[in-house]
Enzyme design. Structure first.
Site, PDB file in Angstrom:
ATOM      1  N   ARG A   1       0.842  -1.230   0.022  1.00 14.38           N
ATOM      2  CA  ARG A   1       0.003  -0.083  -0.006  1.00 14.38           C
ATOM      3  C   ARG A   1       0.926   1.202   0.027  1.00 14.38           C
ATOM      4  NH1 ARG A   1      -3.436  -2.575  -1.566  1.00 14.38           N
ATOM      5  NH2 ARG A   1      -5.542  -3.147  -0.338  1.00 14.38           N
TER       6      ARG A   1
ATOM      7  N   HIS B   1      -1.487   0.408  -9.967  1.00 13.62           N
ATOM      8  CA  HIS B   1      -2.202  -0.454  -9.203  1.00 13.62           C
ATOM      9  C   HIS B   1      -2.411  -1.716  -9.924  1.00 13.62           C
ATOM     10  CE1 HIS B   1      -3.960  -0.827  -4.987  1.00 13.62           C
ATOM     11  NE2 HIS B   1      -3.965  -2.055  -5.395  1.00 13.62           N
TER      12      HIS B   1
END
Ligand code: GLV
Length: 309
Positions: free
Chosen positions: A224, A272
């Protein structure tokens, strides 16, 4: 049985059709803000709004459409008395492993240099790779971290792994907890982050940590964005302690156009995509678990909300 689908997708029927095929007797409802309470039994969610748990009071389980549940843990009203189930692998770990392997191999085999030489029509052979110069360290040894570590070990890179507790993995030297972090970092040149985001791991990858890696370090973040202190990475790159960073996750996504990462030499950015949630495998996994819960059987992948993963 009522199932609520609450994840942003411009074509939710791509999901609901698959769910209907697996659970033909279920009534499937697509969540929309402003919808009256549906009385759903199960919810399939990705970063839902707080309003969902405000109004859905008869849920019997929540299924997260991803591996990381940090988006759910941010909600103060996430129900604590029903299982919150995360996605377990569902085709994600192999994608992560190939994404990471691509970048580790690319860096250690000088692929950028050969690409550059091709552009200059230059034939020049550089010295072969010494794997001992490319020890990798995987932060986090869950489904994804394990698969990444095993894949790199199979390619004969020296592999270290770090997690809260000791893990026995063939070909991987395991380090655990705060006490093991120093030896892990000093043994690592290529740092790969696959950790879950929790209060303990937020901002973990800071300047101090980056300074403890081997020289000419490479950082690959597929965890993350909040694990990494952005300015500290930029500083470590400017000072040459880190020579390259591959970033797939960011504090703010999409990464804002004015973020310095876009222009920092040595940084590779992807949006991502290191491991996509695969609809077929995901729906099959979740529907099987709904079937088990309906039959009163236990299911795996239930998150410890207190612990954060
Ligand atoms: C994606 O980031 C996931 O957590 O599955």
């Amino acid at each position: 049985m009522k199932i609520l689908f609450a994840a942003y997708d411009p074509q939710p029927e791509r999901w609901t059709d698959l769910i209907a095929a697996q659970l033909p007797d279920a009534e499937i409802i697509v969540w929309q803000a402003g919808l009256p309470p549906t009385g759903a039994d199960y919810a399939l969610v990705w970063q839902p709004s707080e309003a969902l748990f405000e109004q859905e009071r008869s849920l019997r389980a929540v299924f997260n459409l991803g591996a990381g549940i940090d988006g759910l843990l941010r909600l103060p009203n996430l129900p604590r008395d029903i299982p919150v189930v995360r996605l377990e692998d569902a085709g994600m770990s192999v994608q992560m492993a190939e994404y990471v392997a691509y970048h580790v191999v690319g860096a250690s085999r000088d692929m950028d240099l050969y690409r550059q030489q091709q552009a200059e029509q230059r034939w020049k052979i550089h010295r072969p790779i010494k794997r001992s110069e490319w020890p990798v360290g995987v932060l986090g040894l869950g489904h994804i971290g394990k698969r990444v570590a095993r894949t790199l070990a199979a390619l004969d890179y020296p592999v270290h792994g770090w997690a809260r507790s000791e893990h026995a993995l063939d070909g991987v030297q395991s380090h655990a907890g705060q006490a093991g972090l120093d030896t892990f970092l000093s043994a690592t040149r290529v740092l790969i982050n696959t950790l879950p985001l929790t209060d303990d791991t937020r901002d973990l990858i800071d300047y101090r940590l980056l300074s403890r890696l081997q020289p000419n370090a490479v950082v690959i973040n597929v965890g993350r964005g909040e694990h990494l202190v952005d300015d500290d990475l930029i500083r470590a790159l400017a000072e040459g302690q880190v020579t390259r960073a591959v970033l797939d996750v960011f504090r703010q996504e999409p990464l804002p156009a004015d973020h310095p990462f876009w222009r920092t030499p040595g940084i590779t950015i992807t949006p991502h995509i290191s491991a996509r949630t695969l609809r077929d495998a995901t729906v099959e996994q979740i529907c099987t678990k709904i079937g088990a819960l309906e039959a009163g059987a236990p299911v795996s992948g239930v998150v410890d909300v207190q612990r954060g993963y």
